[in-house]
Motif scaffolding. Structure first.
Motif, PDB file in Angstrom:
ATOM      1  N   MET A  94     -39.036  72.220  24.008  1.00 61.15           N
ATOM      2  CA  MET A  94     -40.281  71.903  23.004  1.00 61.15           C
ATOM      3  C   MET A  94     -39.907  71.594  21.712  1.00 61.15           C
ATOM      4  SD  MET A  94     -44.020  73.584  22.628  1.00 61.15           S
ATOM      5  CE  MET A  94     -44.427  73.289  24.360  1.00 61.15           C
ATOM      6  N   ARG A  95     -40.026  70.498  21.209  1.00 58.45           N
ATOM      7  CA  ARG A  95     -39.359  70.139  19.850  1.00 58.45           C
ATOM      8  C   ARG A  95     -40.874  70.225  18.857  1.00 58.45           C
ATOM      9  NH1 ARG A  95     -35.285  67.879  17.270  1.00 58.45           N
ATOM     10  NH2 ARG A  95     -35.619  66.549  15.432  1.00 58.45           N
ATOM     11  N   ILE A  96     -40.394  70.967  17.724  1.00 64.33           N
ATOM     12  CA  ILE A  96     -41.394  70.987  16.529  1.00 64.33           C
ATOM     13  C   ILE A  96     -40.948  70.152  15.572  1.00 64.33           C
ATOM     14  CG2 ILE A  96     -42.517  72.585  14.950  1.00 64.33           C
ATOM     15  CD1 ILE A  96     -42.898  73.336  17.636  1.00 64.33           C
ATOM     16  N   ALA A  97     -41.703  69.002  15.305  1.00 59.11           N
ATOM     17  CA  ALA A  97     -41.387  68.146  14.330  1.00 59.11           C
ATOM     18  C   ALA A  97     -42.245  67.407  13.506  1.00 59.11           C
ATOM     19  CB  ALA A  97     -40.599  66.940  14.927  1.00 59.11           C
ATOM     20  N   SER A  98     -42.013  66.679  12.518  1.00 58.74           N
ATOM     21  CA  SER A  98     -42.960  65.638  11.763  1.00 58.74           C
ATOM     22  C   SER A  98     -43.969  66.643  11.097  1.00 58.74           C
ATOM     23  CB  SER A  98     -43.674  64.484  12.779  1.00 58.74           C
ATOM     24  OG  SER A  98     -42.608  63.938  13.325  1.00 58.74           O
ATOM     25  N   LEU A  99     -43.839  67.655  10.372  1.00 64.09           N
ATOM     26  CA  LEU A  99     -44.762  68.613   9.952  1.00 64.09           C
ATOM     27  C   LEU A  99     -44.938  67.695   8.452  1.00 64.09           C
ATOM     28  CD1 LEU A  99     -43.110  72.123  10.195  1.00 64.09           C
ATOM     29  CD2 LEU A  99     -44.410  70.755  11.971  1.00 64.09           C
TER      30      LEU A  99
ATOM     31  N   ASN B 125     -40.681  76.770  30.371  1.00 65.89           N
ATOM     32  CA  ASN B 125     -39.414  77.230  30.713  1.00 65.89           C
ATOM     33  C   ASN B 125     -38.506  75.847  29.648  1.00 65.89           C
ATOM     34  OD1 ASN B 125     -36.952  78.635  30.964  1.00 65.89           O
ATOM     35  ND2 ASN B 125     -36.645  77.641  33.108  1.00 65.89           N
ATOM     36  N   GLN B 126     -39.003  75.754  28.570  1.00 67.82           N
ATOM     37  CA  GLN B 126     -38.432  74.906  27.549  1.00 67.82           C
ATOM     38  C   GLN B 126     -38.073  75.569  26.266  1.00 67.82           C
ATOM     39  OE1 GLN B 126     -40.840  71.392  26.761  1.00 67.82           O
ATOM     40  NE2 GLN B 126     -40.889  70.830  28.818  1.00 67.82           N
ATOM     41  N   ASP B 127     -36.732  75.447  25.753  1.00 64.00           N
ATOM     42  CA  ASP B 127     -36.238  75.998  24.533  1.00 64.00           C
ATOM     43  C   ASP B 127     -37.115  75.366  23.644  1.00 64.00           C
ATOM     44  OD1 ASP B 127     -34.483  77.567  25.498  1.00 64.00           O
ATOM     45  OD2 ASP B 127     -32.800  76.332  25.297  1.00 64.00           O
ATOM     46  N   ILE B 128     -37.362  75.918  22.365  1.00 65.94           N
ATOM     47  CA  ILE B 128     -38.147  75.385  21.262  1.00 65.94           C
ATOM     48  C   ILE B 128     -37.074  75.125  20.193  1.00 65.94           C
ATOM     49  CG2 ILE B 128     -39.583  75.800  19.109  1.00 65.94           C
ATOM     50  CD1 ILE B 128     -41.044  77.660  20.786  1.00 65.94           C
ATOM     51  N   GLU B 129     -37.080  73.471  19.826  1.00 71.34           N
ATOM     52  CA  GLU B 129     -36.065  72.971  19.006  1.00 71.34           C
ATOM     53  C   GLU B 129     -36.877  72.876  17.570  1.00 71.34           C
ATOM     54  OE1 GLU B 129     -33.161  69.230  18.398  1.00 71.34           O
ATOM     55  OE2 GLU B 129     -33.952  69.435  20.372  1.00 71.34           O
ATOM     56  N   ILE B 130     -36.398  73.398  16.589  1.00 75.91           N
ATOM     57  CA  ILE B 130     -37.098  72.939  15.278  1.00 75.91           C
ATOM     58  C   ILE B 130     -36.471  71.950  14.716  1.00 75.91           C
ATOM     59  CG2 ILE B 130     -38.106  73.975  12.888  1.00 75.91           C
ATOM     60  CD1 ILE B 130     -37.680  76.796  14.670  1.00 75.91           C
TER      61      ILE B 130
END
Length: 390
Positions: free
Chosen positions: A1-6, A55-60
């Protein structure tokens, strides 16, 4: 899961903090008195349980800061929640959180806050900590649907007037954080600790009190609890679980000492009036009020007919609600209210019968029947969430 575009945008009414959690755009709207921190902390906290479920790694995304203290705490939260699958109803995997930059983004909101919607738990936390609390947070999208402007305006005004006598401000916030979990197939009850903490982390409060829904008498793991809530803290914001030392009935007794507080009591989230008087939370609270000999204008009185023909027919599905049922039965027996006892014990018998069937499923079929039912519920909740979001 990608944390993006903040992003943090100034709006006509305040600030909007938003960002992408995979394909879900999470947002928080704050009043002008709160300038939120622009960092990954709230987005990671809000999405952790969903990522564990998937079961997805978080990628910041690299430009954004993440608290080193929060990362350490989230590892411990994963240790805890991955052991609670049988209670939460989900298979939760330990994942990695990578990317971003380590650091604490400063805040100019050095205050102690608590969530307040006029309910039993939040009101109890406020009354027992009012000397420490600087401001109260009322969140549209958690306590009611995002599109119910009229009810939000009414309830905000009622709560604001009540808090004025204590000279405490009510800060109204709008967020779709409750729908993030639903989007990925996880109920709010499992991910609410991270969702509520995300708001506190976003504003950079000095301390945030999260009112306990359960007492120490009933140790049932849930999304918010006295074991894990403090681990949502980062190096700047301390998350504190409050009120587990007091039963629900004792909380209502305390609220009754402040007539103004009892007069605004609101527990319903069905958006059908101030309190609908028909849902499980309303009927449970009405049963408590009857058992305690209290009458509140925001609820219809629980008559004998309502007790036998509405309350008694309710089905409980959550073990956390069972504790309130037992409390109400014990109090109804104490005051010898035979009608209320009969109605409540009918709910108890139905709940225990279905629990026996679930236990038999585990022993005889390795839980396959329950797994099929849970899959259907997850699909239905996801479908409803998409409709609400749309």
């Amino acid at each position: 899961m990608r944390i993006a575009s903040l992003t943090r945008q100034e709006t006509l009414s305040g600030f909007r903090l938003k960002g992408m959690c995979d394909d879900f755009e999470l947002y928080f709207d704050f009043p002008k008195s709160i300038r939120p921190r622009l960092c990954a902390d709230p987005f990671v906290a809000a999405s952790l349980l969903s990522a564990m479920y998937l079961n997805q790694d978080i990628e910041i995304e690299e430009p954004w800061y993440i608290s080193e203290q929060l990362l350490k705490n989230l590892n411990r939260i994963q240790d805890i929640f991955s052991r609670w699958e049988q209670y939460l109803g989900y298979r939760l995997h330990k994942i990695r959180i990578t990317g971003g930059q380590l650091g604490e983004v400063p805040s100019d909101f050095d205050k102690t806050v608590s969530f307040f919607s006029g309910g039993v738990d939040g009101s109890h936390t406020f009354l027992t900590n009012k000397d420490e609390i600087d401001a109260l947070l009322f969140v549209k999208g958690i306590d009611m649907q995002l599109d119910n402007d009229a009810l939000f305006a009414q309830t905000s005004e009622v709560n604001r007037v009540f808090l004025q006598k204590y000279d405490k401000p009510l800060l109204t916030i709008v967020s779709n954080v409750r729908f993030l979990g639903h989007h990925f197939g996880v109920k709010w009850g499992a991910c609410c600790g991270g969702g509520l903490s995300a708001i506190a982390l976003a504003i950079g409060a000095r301390k945030c009190l999260i009112a306990s829904g359960s007492s120490y008498d009933y140790i049932y793991p849930s999304g918010t609890n006295y074991i894990s809530d403090h681990l949502w803290s980062n190096g700047q914001t301390a998350i504190v679980h409050d009120g587990a030392q007091t039963s629900r009935l004792d909380k209502i007794r305390m609220l009754a000492e402040d007539k103004d507080c009892l007069d605004i009591l609101r527990v319903c989230w069905h958006d059908d009036g101030y309190n609908c008087g028909k849902c499980e939370k309303c009927l449970r609270t009405m049963a408590s009020l009857r058992a305690l000999g209290l009458k509140v204008d925001t609820f219809p009185e629980l008559t004998d007919d309502m007790a036998l023909n509405q309350l008694a027919k309710f089905k409980l599905y959550d073990i956390h609600d069972y504790q309130f049922l037992i409390e109400n039965i014990e109090q109804a027996e104490r005051i010898k209210d035979k009608v209320l006892v009969k109605a409540l014990k009918k709910i108890q018998a139905d709940f225990e019968r279905r629990k026996l069937m679930r236990d038999a499923d585990k022993c005889l079929f390795n839980g396959r029947i329950q797994a099929v039912k849970q899959g259907l519920r997850n699909w239905r909740n996801g479908f409803r969430s998409n409709l609400n979001a749309g």
